[in-house]
Enzyme design. Structure first.
Site, short mmCIF file in Angstrom:
data_model
loop_
_atom_site.label_atom_id
_atom_site.label_comp_id
_atom_site.label_asym_id
_atom_site.label_seq_id
_atom_site.Cartn_x
_atom_site.Cartn_y
_atom_site.Cartn_z
N ASP A 65 0.85 -1.20 0.00
CA ASP A 65 0.00 0.00 0.00
C ASP A 65 0.88 1.24 0.00
O ASP A 65 2.07 1.17 0.28
CB ASP A 65 -1.01 -0.01 1.16
CG ASP A 65 -0.37 0.14 2.53
OD1 ASP A 65 0.80 -0.28 2.69
OD2 ASP A 65 -1.03 0.66 3.44
N TYR A 105 2.75 4.85 0.83
CA TYR A 105 3.26 5.48 2.04
C TYR A 105 2.16 6.35 2.64
O TYR A 105 1.39 6.99 1.92
CB TYR A 105 4.47 6.36 1.72
CG TYR A 105 5.65 5.61 1.16
CD1 TYR A 105 6.28 4.60 1.88
CD2 TYR A 105 6.16 5.92 -0.11
CE1 TYR A 105 7.37 3.91 1.36
CE2 TYR A 105 7.26 5.24 -0.63
CZ TYR A 105 7.86 4.24 0.10
OH TYR A 105 8.93 3.56 -0.41
N PHE A 139 6.75 2.10 -3.99
CA PHE A 139 8.11 2.27 -3.47
C PHE A 139 8.70 3.65 -3.73
O PHE A 139 9.77 3.97 -3.19
CB PHE A 139 9.07 1.19 -4.01
CG PHE A 139 8.73 -0.20 -3.56
CD1 PHE A 139 9.00 -0.62 -2.27
CD2 PHE A 139 8.11 -1.09 -4.43
CE1 PHE A 139 8.67 -1.91 -1.84
CE2 PHE A 139 7.79 -2.38 -4.02
CZ PHE A 139 8.07 -2.79 -2.72
N HIS A 143 10.99 -9.15 1.27
CA HIS A 143 10.71 -7.72 1.08
C HIS A 143 11.98 -6.91 1.34
O HIS A 143 12.81 -7.27 2.18
CB HIS A 143 9.60 -7.29 2.05
CG HIS A 143 8.97 -5.98 1.71
ND1 HIS A 143 9.52 -4.77 2.10
CD2 HIS A 143 7.86 -5.68 1.01
CE1 HIS A 143 8.76 -3.79 1.66
NE2 HIS A 143 7.74 -4.30 1.00
#
Length: 221
Positions: A66, A68, A79, A188
Site C-alpha cells: 500500500d 506510504y 516504493f 521484502h
C-alpha cells in the site's frame, strides 16, 4: 474515477471494474478522505502508475502493498517518493541491491518515473491509504481491483516479468500464468527482512536477461 489520461487498453479494463458494486465502496471512501485532506496519494495520482506505463509498453510489474502514509509522501508509484522527501528505507535497500547486482549506481531518481516510462508498472495492491494509518484501506476492496488487473496483464500480455517481494506480494503468484511470464520472488526490501534474501536476489539483472532473451529492450535501472 477519471480514465481520460489512461491508454485505451487500461481504460477498457478499468471501466469494467468501475461498474461493479465493490468499487462503489472504494469510490465513496476515496471521496470522503479526499474532501477531508486525508487521502494518500492525492486523488489525481491514484492511477499514476497506469498513466506513466502504457499497456502496450508494459514489460515488468513490481508489486507493493500500500502507499506510504506520511503527508505528501506517496506519489502513486509503488516504493517511490518525490524528490523533496527523504528516501524511505525499503527504497534505499532497493537502490543498494541495484548497485550490488549490476555494479552501477541507480540511474533513476527516487520518484522512479524513469522506470515507469520504460515499461515498469510500479503497482501497489491498495492504491490508497488514509493519512497516518498504514494499510488502512487494505480491506476496502482495492485488492479485488488490482488482482483483476494482474489477471488481465497475465492473460493479455506475453513475456512480462513479475517481481514479488515479501509474503504479501507472493500470494499473488496464483494470478499469473508462469508458463507465459517470468516470476521472481524474494523477501521484502524493508530493513526487517532485506537481509533474509532480498540482498543478493539479483532480480534486476535477471529481469534484464529475460527481456534480452526475448528481444526486448532492457531496463536502465
Amino acid at each position: 474515477m477519471n480514465t481520460k489520461k489512461l491508454h485505451r487498453e487500461w481504460a477498457f479494463i478499468f471501466e469494467k471494474e468501475f461498474s461493479k458494486n465493490y468499487f462503489q465502496k472504494i469510490n465513496s471512501e476515496v471521496k470522503n478522505c479526499s474532501s477531508n485532506k486525508l487521502l494518500c496519494p492525492k486523488r489525481e495520482n491514484i492511477f499514476k502508475a497506469f498513466e506513466k506505463t502504457n499497456f502496450p509498453d508494459l514489460k515488468i510489474v513490481i508489486l507493493g502493498q500500500d502507499p506510504y502514509h506520511g503527508k505528501n509522501q506517496a506519489n502513486g508509484l509503488a516504493f517511490a517518493v518525490n524528490k523533496n522527501h527523504k528516501t524511505p528505507p525499503s527504497l534505499r535497500n532497493i537502490f543498494a541491491e541495484i548497485k550490488n547486482d549490476l555494479n552501477y549506481n541507480p540511474q533513476t531518481k527516487k520518484n522512479l518515473e524513469s522506470w515507469a516510462n520504460q515499461g515498469v508498472l510500479l503497482l501497489n495492491s491498495s492504491l490508497t491509504v488514509r493519512l497516518g494509518l498504514a494499510n488502512s484501506h487494505g480491506n476496502l476492496g482495492w485488492d479485488l481491483f488490482t488482482n483483476n488487473i494482474l489477471k488481465e496483464i497475465s492473460l493479455l500480455k506475453n513475456k512480462v516479468v513479475f517481481i514479488l517481494w515479501g509474503n504479501y506480494a507472493q500470494k499473488k503468484e496464483v494470478l499469473i500464468d508462469f508458463k507465459k511470464h517470468l516470476i521472481l520472488k524474494a523477501p521484502h526490501p524493508s530493513p526487517l527482512s532485506a537481509y533474509r534474501g532480498f540482498f543478493g536476489c539479483g532480480h534486476f539483472s535477471k529481469a534484464n536477461e529475460f527481456l534480452k532473451s526475448n528481444h526486448l529492450k532492457e531496463i536502465i535501472w
